[in-house]
Design a protein around this motif. Structure first.
Motif, PDB file in Angstrom:
ATOM      1  N   GLU A   1      73.170 107.267  28.806  1.00  0.00           N
ATOM      2  CA  GLU A   1      72.109 106.281  28.587  1.00  0.00           C
ATOM      3  C   GLU A   1      72.628 104.871  28.813  1.00  0.00           C
ATOM      4  O   GLU A   1      71.927 104.037  29.416  1.00  0.00           O
ATOM      5  CB  GLU A   1      71.544 106.423  27.173  1.00  0.00           C
ATOM      6  N   ALA A   2      73.852 104.598  28.376  1.00  0.00           N
ATOM      7  CA  ALA A   2      74.431 103.266  28.563  1.00  0.00           C
ATOM      8  C   ALA A   2      74.593 102.944  30.048  1.00  0.00           C
ATOM      9  O   ALA A   2      74.308 101.824  30.493  1.00  0.00           O
ATOM     10  CB  ALA A   2      75.780 103.173  27.848  1.00  0.00           C
ATOM     11  N   LEU A   3      75.030 103.934  30.833  1.00  0.00           N
ATOM     12  CA  LEU A   3      75.194 103.708  32.276  1.00  0.00           C
ATOM     13  C   LEU A   3      73.853 103.388  32.928  1.00  0.00           C
ATOM     14  O   LEU A   3      73.751 102.466  33.755  1.00  0.00           O
ATOM     15  CB  LEU A   3      75.817 104.936  32.926  1.00  0.00           C
ATOM     16  N   VAL A   4      72.825 104.141  32.580  1.00  0.00           N
ATOM     17  CA  VAL A   4      71.519 103.912  33.197  1.00  0.00           C
ATOM     18  C   VAL A   4      70.946 102.568  32.767  1.00  0.00           C
ATOM     19  O   VAL A   4      70.339 101.851  33.575  1.00  0.00           O
ATOM     20  CB  VAL A   4      70.549 105.062  32.841  1.00  0.00           C
ATOM     21  N   PHE A   5      71.165 102.213  31.501  1.00  0.00           N
ATOM     22  CA  PHE A   5      70.721 100.897  31.028  1.00  0.00           C
ATOM     23  C   PHE A   5      71.388  99.779  31.832  1.00  0.00           C
ATOM     24  O   PHE A   5      70.737  98.817  32.269  1.00  0.00           O
ATOM     25  CB  PHE A   5      71.039 100.745  29.541  1.00  0.00           C
ATOM     26  N   ASN A   6      72.689  99.888  32.051  1.00  0.00           N
ATOM     27  CA  ASN A   6      73.413  98.867  32.814  1.00  0.00           C
ATOM     28  C   ASN A   6      72.955  98.820  34.267  1.00  0.00           C
ATOM     29  O   ASN A   6      72.907  97.741  34.879  1.00  0.00           O
ATOM     30  CB  ASN A   6      74.925  99.140  32.743  1.00  0.00           C
ATOM     31  N   LEU A   7      72.604  99.998  34.825  1.00  0.00           N
ATOM     32  CA  LEU A   7      72.102 100.030  36.200  1.00  0.00           C
ATOM     33  C   LEU A   7      70.780  99.278  36.296  1.00  0.00           C
ATOM     34  O   LEU A   7      70.562  98.487  37.233  1.00  0.00           O
ATOM     35  CB  LEU A   7      71.920 101.490  36.634  1.00  0.00           C
ATOM     36  N   ALA A   8      69.889  99.490  35.339  1.00  0.00           N
ATOM     37  CA  ALA A   8      68.602  98.784  35.333  1.00  0.00           C
ATOM     38  C   ALA A   8      68.801  97.285  35.174  1.00  0.00           C
ATOM     39  O   ALA A   8      68.128  96.475  35.832  1.00  0.00           O
ATOM     40  CB  ALA A   8      67.718  99.331  34.205  1.00  0.00           C
TER      41      ALA A   8
END
Length: 447
Positions: free
Chosen positions: A65-72
């Motif tokens: 979830e943290a990776l996807v948040f940072n991607l967004a």
């Protein structure tokens, strides 16, 4: 042709969406969905990112979830996240974790799409996923529709990476040096899909190294065949399904039995009504036998009832059958699709075979009751000397088995059937020259 051009061409060829439409991307953080996100960004499309945390892998799930948040945040696009206690929900619903996770994410994606006014939800399936789906469907049992695997577009879900195979996804990730996270559960063969991907497909590729190309070509043929079958069965359904009202149909069993191949066509004809092949096999096993009238077969949404020479198809009743609704003069009561009323009134000449009757008040015991037909019910139809079972009366009027349970039966307080509404009054309760007071009963269909 470079990857971005192929991506744009695939979208145009399959008419997935228009350039000005907003797309919600389902992003897990794995290679496929991360690549899809960067392709959308490079193409300049308007999109947001949605991420489901299924709470199945502890800290690893939080890191996804943290990776996807940072991607967004890096791409400056809207980010939406939710989490589910997937194992508990799977236990409650008595289904596999795979199926529970699928239901949960698809429903959440659709709710999110509507709430934030996105036009479509994009899923990052590629050709290898389509092969896995085809093999999975074949293993579990499927009609022709299950052989075309995954479609590029279905309802509000699109799959813009179906032009790629897994090796191409991995090559693009390496070339563009994209950050992603591997889901370690993808390498566990305790899940059926993983077993197919890790054990079955490698063996098939030993036989056919061009397995992906062969399967995609087969899937296209199956889809064309499925469209042909859908067109034929739609025409056949329009011919065989005779509308009784808005939601129910009468179907001749004789005409169904003349179909060939009957089992395949029967399955396709009734598939929109959610009948399984097992239920239809049960129907096939009895529909030529005698004395089967009243036998029924249910799907999760509909019922098929054998009625003499026909099948009656109708939605399952949303509410249980009503029992014993009291009725006194001056009242009107709803009963199924009817409104039944009782009024004190003057003696007048009334046609007793339709929706209004007059009965002799002195013979009545209040409150009257409105209820469904029961086994053993009888009355004396107007003009007859003897009594008649309601079941025989329904047969004489050719009232289908399914309809007789919807007929309002008005019963006197002493238990006598006064009126089978709106068909016939009981001869014992008709008005005569000696009648001084009457009650008018009326039956109106309201929907």
């Amino acid at each position: 042709m470079d990857l971005l051009s192929r991506f744009l061409n695939f979208n145009d060829e399959n008419q997935l969406f228009e350039k000005n439409e907003r797309i919600l991307l389902a992003v897990s953080g794995g290679k496929d969905s991360v690549l899809m996100t960067h392709l959308f960004a490079k193409a300049g499309y308007s999109f947001g990112i949605a991420h489901c945390n299924f709470k199945l892998r502890g800290e690893s799930s939080e890191m996804d979830e943290a990776l996807v948040f940072n991607l967004a945040r890096q791409l400056n696009v809207p980010f939406y996240a939710t989490s589910f206690d997937t194992e508990e929900i799977a236990r409650e619903r008595k289904m596999s974790i795979e199926m529970a996770a699928r239901e949960l994410r698809y429903q959440w994606f659709e709710d999110l799409r509507q709430q934030h006014q996105y036009d479509y939800v994009a899923l990052a399936h590629h050709q290898n996923d389509a092969i896995e789906t085809m093999l999975l469907n074949l293993t579990r049992g499927t009609g022709i529709a299950g052989l075309h695997g995954i479609l590029p577009k279905r309802d509000r879900f699109i799959r813009p990476l179906l032009f790629l195979i897994r090796e191409e996804v991995e090559a693009a990730i390496d070339k563009w040096k994209l950050t992603y996270r591997d889901d370690e559960s993808n390498f566990s063969t305790k899940y059926t899909r993983n077993k197919i991907r890790l054990e079955i497909i490698p063996k098939l590729k030993e036989i056919n190294p061009s397995l992906e190309k062969t399967f995609i070509e087969n899937a296209e043929r199956f889809e064309e065949l499925n469209e042909l079958l859908k067109t034929y069965t739609t025409t056949l359904r329009e011919k065989l399904f005779i509308a009784r009202d808005v939601n129910s149909y009468t179907i001749s069993m004789e005409k169904l039995q003349q179909l060939h191949p009957v089992r395949t066509l029967l399955y396709e004809l009734f598939r929109p009504f959610n009948f399984t092949s097992d239920v239809l096999d049960d129907l096939l096993s009895v529909w030529t036998k005698k004395n089967q009238s009243g036998k029924y077969f249910n799907s999760v949404t509909h019922s098929l009832v054998m009625s003499r020479k026909d099948l009656i198809l109708e939605p399952l009743m949303d509410q249980p059958l009503q029992e014993l609704i009291p009725l006194t003069p001056g009242e009107q009561k709803k009963f199924g699709n009817f409104i039944i009323s009782a009024q004190n009134s003057q003696v007048e000449k009334v046609e007793h075979t339709f929706d209004k009757i007059q009965v002799d008040e002195e013979e009545l015991v209040f409150p009257l009751q409105i209820r469904h037909w029961r086994e053993g019910d009888w009355f004396k139809p107007l003009g007859m000397k003897g009594k008649k079972k309601l079941s025989d009366f329904f047969i004489s009027l050719k009232i289908p088995v399914t309809d007789k349970m919807r007929v309002p039966v008005v019963v006197n307080g002493n238990g006598d059937v006064i009126w089978v509404a709106p068909y016939r009054i009981d001869d014992r309760y008709k008005i005569t020259d000696k009648t001084k007071k009457v009650v008018t009963l009326e039956c109106i269909k309201w929907k």
